[in-house]
Enzyme design. Structure first.
Site, PDB file in Angstrom:
ATOM      1  N   GLU A  51     -33.498  67.861   7.781  1.00 52.19           N
ATOM      2  CA  GLU A  51     -33.058  66.626   8.420  1.00 52.19           C
ATOM      3  C   GLU A  51     -33.509  66.616   9.874  1.00 52.19           C
ATOM      4  O   GLU A  51     -33.351  67.605  10.578  1.00 52.19           O
ATOM      5  CB  GLU A  51     -31.521  66.543   8.328  1.00 52.19           C
ATOM      6  CG  GLU A  51     -30.947  65.262   8.836  1.00 52.19           C
ATOM      7  CD  GLU A  51     -31.686  64.051   8.277  1.00 52.19           C
ATOM      8  OE1 GLU A  51     -31.668  63.836   7.065  1.00 52.19           O
ATOM      9  OE2 GLU A  51     -32.314  63.321   9.082  1.00 52.19           O
TER      10      GLU A  51
ATOM     11  N   ARG B 177     -11.174  67.715   7.333  1.00 49.54           N
ATOM     12  CA  ARG B 177     -12.406  66.927   7.503  1.00 49.54           C
ATOM     13  C   ARG B 177     -12.496  65.817   6.458  1.00 49.54           C
ATOM     14  O   ARG B 177     -12.816  64.682   6.765  1.00 49.54           O
ATOM     15  CB  ARG B 177     -13.627  67.826   7.373  1.00 49.54           C
ATOM     16  CG  ARG B 177     -14.225  68.093   8.723  1.00 49.54           C
ATOM     17  CD  ARG B 177     -15.689  68.397   8.720  1.00 49.54           C
ATOM     18  NE  ARG B 177     -16.103  68.368  10.125  1.00 49.54           N
ATOM     19  CZ  ARG B 177     -17.221  68.876  10.599  1.00 49.54           C
ATOM     20  NH1 ARG B 177     -18.053  69.466   9.797  1.00 49.54           N
ATOM     21  NH2 ARG B 177     -17.511  68.792  11.866  1.00 49.54           N
TER      22      ARG B 177
ATOM     23  N   CYS C  32     -28.710  72.914  17.103  1.00 44.85           N
ATOM     24  CA  CYS C  32     -29.977  73.301  16.476  1.00 44.85           C
ATOM     25  C   CYS C  32     -30.943  74.096  17.333  1.00 44.85           C
ATOM     26  O   CYS C  32     -31.489  75.101  16.871  1.00 44.85           O
ATOM     27  CB  CYS C  32     -30.695  72.052  15.974  1.00 44.85           C
ATOM     28  SG  CYS C  32     -29.918  71.344  14.531  1.00 44.85           S
TER      29      CYS C  32
ATOM     30  N   GLY D  18     -20.807  70.037   2.168  1.00 44.30           N
ATOM     31  CA  GLY D  18     -20.804  70.082   3.632  1.00 44.30           C
ATOM     32  C   GLY D  18     -20.750  68.677   4.195  1.00 44.30           C
ATOM     33  O   GLY D  18     -21.744  67.953   4.191  1.00 44.30           O
TER      34      GLY D  18
HETATM   35  C1  UDX Z   1     -25.019  72.014   9.177  1.00 42.92           C
HETATM   36  C2  UDX Z   1     -25.193  73.426   9.688  1.00 42.92           C
HETATM   37  O1  UDX Z   1     -24.196  73.731  10.627  1.00 42.92           O
HETATM   38  C3  UDX Z   1     -26.512  73.606  10.358  1.00 42.92           C
HETATM   39  O2  UDX Z   1     -26.734  74.960  10.583  1.00 42.92           O
HETATM   40  C4  UDX Z   1     -27.570  73.118   9.495  1.00 42.92           C
HETATM   41  O3  UDX Z   1     -28.763  73.185  10.173  1.00 42.92           O
HETATM   42  C5  UDX Z   1     -27.312  71.742   8.985  1.00 42.92           C
HETATM   43  O4  UDX Z   1     -26.048  71.685   8.362  1.00 42.92           O
HETATM   44  P1  UDX Z   1     -23.831  70.200  10.574  1.00 42.92           P
HETATM   45  O5  UDX Z   1     -23.640  69.197   9.495  1.00 42.92           O
HETATM   46  O6  UDX Z   1     -24.084  69.692  11.960  1.00 42.92           O
HETATM   47  O7  UDX Z   1     -25.037  71.140  10.267  1.00 42.92           O
HETATM   48  O8  UDX Z   1     -22.666  71.280  10.558  1.00 42.92           O
HETATM   49  P2  UDX Z   1     -21.107  71.084  10.424  1.00 42.92           P
HETATM   50  O9  UDX Z   1     -20.688  69.801  11.061  1.00 42.92           O
HETATM   51  O10 UDX Z   1     -20.486  72.350  10.877  1.00 42.92           O
HETATM   52  O11 UDX Z   1     -20.885  70.898   8.837  1.00 42.92           O
HETATM   53  C6  UDX Z   1     -20.916  71.876   7.895  1.00 42.92           C
HETATM   54  C7  UDX Z   1     -19.762  71.623   6.925  1.00 42.92           C
HETATM   55  O12 UDX Z   1     -19.883  72.480   5.809  1.00 42.92           O
HETATM   56  C8  UDX Z   1     -18.363  71.865   7.510  1.00 42.92           C
HETATM   57  O13 UDX Z   1     -17.600  70.700   7.419  1.00 42.92           O
HETATM   58  C9  UDX Z   1     -17.788  72.992   6.644  1.00 42.92           C
HETATM   59  O14 UDX Z   1     -16.396  72.882   6.434  1.00 42.92           O
HETATM   60  C10 UDX Z   1     -18.577  72.816   5.360  1.00 42.92           C
HETATM   61  N1  UDX Z   1     -18.641  74.031   4.527  1.00 42.92           N
HETATM   62  C11 UDX Z   1     -19.022  75.211   5.051  1.00 42.92           C
HETATM   63  C12 UDX Z   1     -18.331  73.947   3.168  1.00 42.92           C
HETATM   64  O15 UDX Z   1     -17.967  72.878   2.679  1.00 42.92           O
HETATM   65  N2  UDX Z   1     -18.426  75.071   2.405  1.00 42.92           N
HETATM   66  C13 UDX Z   1     -18.780  76.282   2.929  1.00 42.92           C
HETATM   67  O16 UDX Z   1     -18.821  77.276   2.199  1.00 42.92           O
HETATM   68  C14 UDX Z   1     -19.095  76.352   4.303  1.00 42.92           C
HETATM   69  C1  UDX Z   2     -32.237  67.815  17.743  1.00 44.64           C
HETATM   70  C2  UDX Z   2     -33.549  67.191  17.275  1.00 44.64           C
HETATM   71  O1  UDX Z   2     -33.920  66.143  18.182  1.00 44.64           O
HETATM   72  C3  UDX Z   2     -33.412  66.650  15.864  1.00 44.64           C
HETATM   73  O2  UDX Z   2     -34.647  66.164  15.400  1.00 44.64           O
HETATM   74  C4  UDX Z   2     -32.911  67.758  14.954  1.00 44.64           C
HETATM   75  O3  UDX Z   2     -32.684  67.259  13.658  1.00 44.64           O
HETATM   76  C5  UDX Z   2     -31.640  68.374  15.488  1.00 44.64           C
HETATM   77  O4  UDX Z   2     -31.831  68.818  16.840  1.00 44.64           O
HETATM   78  P1  UDX Z   2     -29.943  66.867  18.707  1.00 44.64           P
HETATM   79  O5  UDX Z   2     -29.649  68.291  19.022  1.00 44.64           O
HETATM   80  O6  UDX Z   2     -28.918  66.071  17.988  1.00 44.64           O
HETATM   81  O7  UDX Z   2     -31.278  66.773  17.821  1.00 44.64           O
HETATM   82  O8  UDX Z   2     -30.244  66.085  20.069  1.00 44.64           O
HETATM   83  P2  UDX Z   2     -31.498  65.930  21.037  1.00 44.64           P
HETATM   84  O9  UDX Z   2     -31.569  64.516  21.407  1.00 44.64           O
HETATM   85  O10 UDX Z   2     -32.716  66.535  20.502  1.00 44.64           O
HETATM   86  O11 UDX Z   2     -31.033  66.724  22.351  1.00 44.64           O
HETATM   87  C6  UDX Z   2     -30.872  68.126  22.376  1.00 44.64           C
HETATM   88  C7  UDX Z   2     -30.535  68.582  23.780  1.00 44.64           C
HETATM   89  O12 UDX Z   2     -31.644  68.434  24.658  1.00 44.64           O
HETATM   90  C8  UDX Z   2     -29.388  67.822  24.439  1.00 44.64           C
HETATM   91  O13 UDX Z   2     -28.561  68.715  25.128  1.00 44.64           O
HETATM   92  C9  UDX Z   2     -30.095  66.894  25.392  1.00 44.64           C
HETATM   93  O14 UDX Z   2     -29.289  66.518  26.480  1.00 44.64           O
HETATM   94  C10 UDX Z   2     -31.256  67.753  25.842  1.00 44.64           C
HETATM   95  N1  UDX Z   2     -32.396  66.972  26.353  1.00 44.64           N
HETATM   96  C11 UDX Z   2     -33.045  66.103  25.531  1.00 44.64           C
HETATM   97  C12 UDX Z   2     -32.830  67.170  27.663  1.00 44.64           C
HETATM   98  O15 UDX Z   2     -32.261  67.966  28.412  1.00 44.64           O
HETATM   99  N2  UDX Z   2     -33.926  66.451  28.109  1.00 44.64           N
HETATM  100  C13 UDX Z   2     -34.591  65.571  27.315  1.00 44.64           C
HETATM  101  O16 UDX Z   2     -35.572  64.976  27.790  1.00 44.64           O
HETATM  102  C14 UDX Z   2     -34.137  65.387  25.988  1.00 44.64           C
END
Ligand code: UDX
Ligand code: UDX
Length: 480
Positions: free
Chosen positions: A157, A38, A272, A8
């Site tokens: 993570e 990718r 998330c 991934g």
């Molecule tokens: C991923 C998951 O989406 C999220 O639910 C989890 O919490 C953390 O890992 P992220 O890295 O942000 O988060 O997702 P994404 O950018 O969609 O990457 C997942 C990758 O896995 C994609 O590039 C996809 O092509 C790859 N994948 C998926 C594989 O290589 N094999 C598979 O069978 C399915």
């Molecule tokens: C989140 C968690 O912070 C991280 O620890 C986890 O690993 C993945 O999910 P991320 O989703 O990348 O990270 O971004 P984050 O900065 O948490 O923001 C999430 C959303 O909340 C965004 O849409 C942001 O704009 C919103 N946000 C954040 C608010 O509306 N108000 C705030 O004060 C902070």
């Protein structure tokens, strides 16, 4: 030489492995993915994700001890430690639809690992997965192991997008969960020694498997809950004339509460928060805890409310209709400094405005037109599938145009919605923008980044989340 393979190459796998490679020159790291495009992008000058500082890290180790490949099986075969960071979408059909995680990709990854392995391996759960997934994965590995020993660890993570490299370099904590058996503890130590290359020992927390899995869901639920709490207060502020920024500041100076993560907004987004809370809700329901499930569900309900409240405010202010009016959308990513649009509040706001027949002109510094059109035509929850499964030729959304400049987006517009807090929006020439707009000209600031007073002096009617309302807005109440 220790070999690590990560299945991934997404927002989590890519940056995390790049930083491990940079900090551990003695470890060979291969990041593999089924998506050819990718991997091609990871091997090119234009990386598939925009993340400040990432280019630099990748350039320093790619080709030395960091490799990106589609040859999944070869790298899994060679690895001592296999991280799994594949998509865990929300189920849209069957048992637990709309809440439970679909573990199809995880399961097939586990089966493949079992199939190709010829030596003992540590398998690390890096995706967010519901509590006790490790147990299921362990069963798949054990039943297909042909005598090979697998140890499963949970190493969630916590990086946030936009600051991923900073977070990885200097994490608040690294969490490693494992089986409390001698083999399990040995595996935990092996992974700990990878992070110990740069993370101080006291910040590497070790727990049992279930605690590690649940901690990730809990941390995201707590963070999202803070935003829903401040957003709920923002509605009350608007109704009473209080100012949410003053309230948040006053609340946040209590050292027990702390000042971070208290910005009222149009709603939280990202891959998330919603998904993890839905998982938590489902797990609570499955464990006979409906009250606890209901409690966490409210965090999502308030988030949905905040987005629809924003749309209602826009429509109500503009004489209760936006039909055929041009609305400029500034910002589409779910937060600044990322091109990621997964679960961005902009999707719901745009769909709400399109439902009222608005014409949208969208500008975001990092999101492509193709992505925006795809997002606006996609069904809820469909975004979390590997790229090749997503529609490649989306139905064109005729009432949406995507432009590459904020001035172009706002030209002849009736109103502007600011949906992402990009720094460049703070320094726009609003006098120039005002002159080129239809009158009355409206600004709806979903991120509280503009100087509302200055804009009012120019002539705008301004709505800022959770701030005292203009007389105009008071006269045009939004009916839910
Ligand atoms: C991923 C998951 O989406 C999220 O639910 C989890 O919490 C953390 O890992 P992220 O890295 O942000 O988060 O997702 P994404 O950018 O969609 O990457 C997942 C990758 O896995 C994609 O590039 C996809 O092509 C790859 N994948 C998926 C594989 O290589 N094999 C598979 O069978 C399915
Ligand atoms: C989140 C968690 O912070 C991280 O620890 C986890 O690993 C993945 O999910 P991320 O989703 O990348 O990270 O971004 P984050 O900065 O948490 O923001 C999430 C959303 O909340 C965004 O849409 C942001 O704009 C919103 N946000 C954040 C608010 O509306 N108000 C705030 O004060 C902070």
């Amino acid at each position: 030489m220790v070999k690590i393979c990560c299945i991934g190459a997404g927002y989590v796998g890519g940056p995390t492995m790049a930083v491990i490679a940079l900090k551990c020159p003695s470890i060979e790291v291969a990041v593999v993915d089924i998506s050819i495009s990718r991997i091609t992008a990871w091997n090119s000058d234009v990386l598939p994700i925009y993340e400040p500082g990432l280019d630099d890290v990748v350039k320093q180790c790619r080709g030395k001890n960091l490799f990106f490949s589609t040859d999944v099986e070869k790298h899994v075969f060679e690895a001592d430690i296999v991280f799994v960071s594949v998509n865990t979408p929300t189920k849209t059909q069957g048992l637990g639809a709309g809440k439970a995680a679909d573990l199809t990709y995880w399961e097939s990854a586990a089966r493949m690992i079992a199939d190709v392995s010829k030596s003992d391996k540590i398998v690390v759960e890096k995706s967010t997965v519901p509590v006790k997934t490790a147990e299921a994965i362990e069963k798949i590995l054990m039943h297909n192991s042909k005598g090979i020993k697998f140890q499963i660890l949970s190493n969630p993570e916590f990086l946030a997008e936009g600051t991923a490299i900073k977070d990885l370099f200097n994490p608040d904590r690294v969490l490693i969960g494992g089986r409390e058996t001698p083999e399990g503890l040995k595996a935990v130590q092996a992974l700990k020694s990878v992070y110990a290359h740069w993370v101080p020992e006291q910040r590497i927390l070790t727990t049992n498997l279930w605690s590690a899995e649940l901690s990730k869901l809990a941390a995201n639920a707590f963070l999202a809950q803070r935003i829903s709490s401040v957003n709920a207060m923002s509605a009350l502020c608007e109704a009473t004339g209080a100012n949410i920024q003053q309230v948040a500041y006053a609340v946040g100076t209590d050292s027990r509460i702390g000042p971070k993560f208290l910005n009222a907004s149009v709603g939280f987004g990202g891959s998330c928060f919603q998904k993890d809370i839905l998982n938590l809700v489902y797990i609570c329901e499955c464990n006979g805890l409906p009250e606890v499930a209901e409690y966490w569900k409210q965090v999502i309900k308030i988030n949905d409310y905040q987005k629809s409240r924003f749309v209602n405010r826009v429509v109500a202010s503009m004489f209760n209709t936006v039909s055929n009016k041009k609305i400029a959308i500034l910002g589409f990513a779910f937060k600044k400094d990322t091109g990621d649009t997964r679960e961005t509040p902009a999707i719901d706001v745009c769909q709400g405005l399109l439902g009222d027949k608005a014409n949208l002109s969208i500008y975001d510094p990092q999101v492509t037109e193709d992505q925006i059109q795809r997002d606006l035509s996609m069904n809820k929850f469909d975004w979390d599938h590997p790229i090749h499964l997503q529609p490649t030729s989306p139905t064109t959304v005729k009432k949406v145009s995507v432009v590459w400049d904020a001035y172009e987006a706002t030209k002849d517009a009736h109103g502007i919605c600011i949906l992402t807090e990009w720094d460049e929006f703070k320094t726009l020439d609003f006098q120039k923008i005002y002159e080129n707009m239809q009158k009355p000209a409206f600004v709806f600031d979903g991120r509280n980044i503009v100087d509302a007073e200055k804009l009012r002096e120019i002539g705008f009617i301004v709505y800022s989340i959770g701030k005292p309302l203009d007389a105009w807005l008071k006269d045009m109440p939004a009916v839910a």
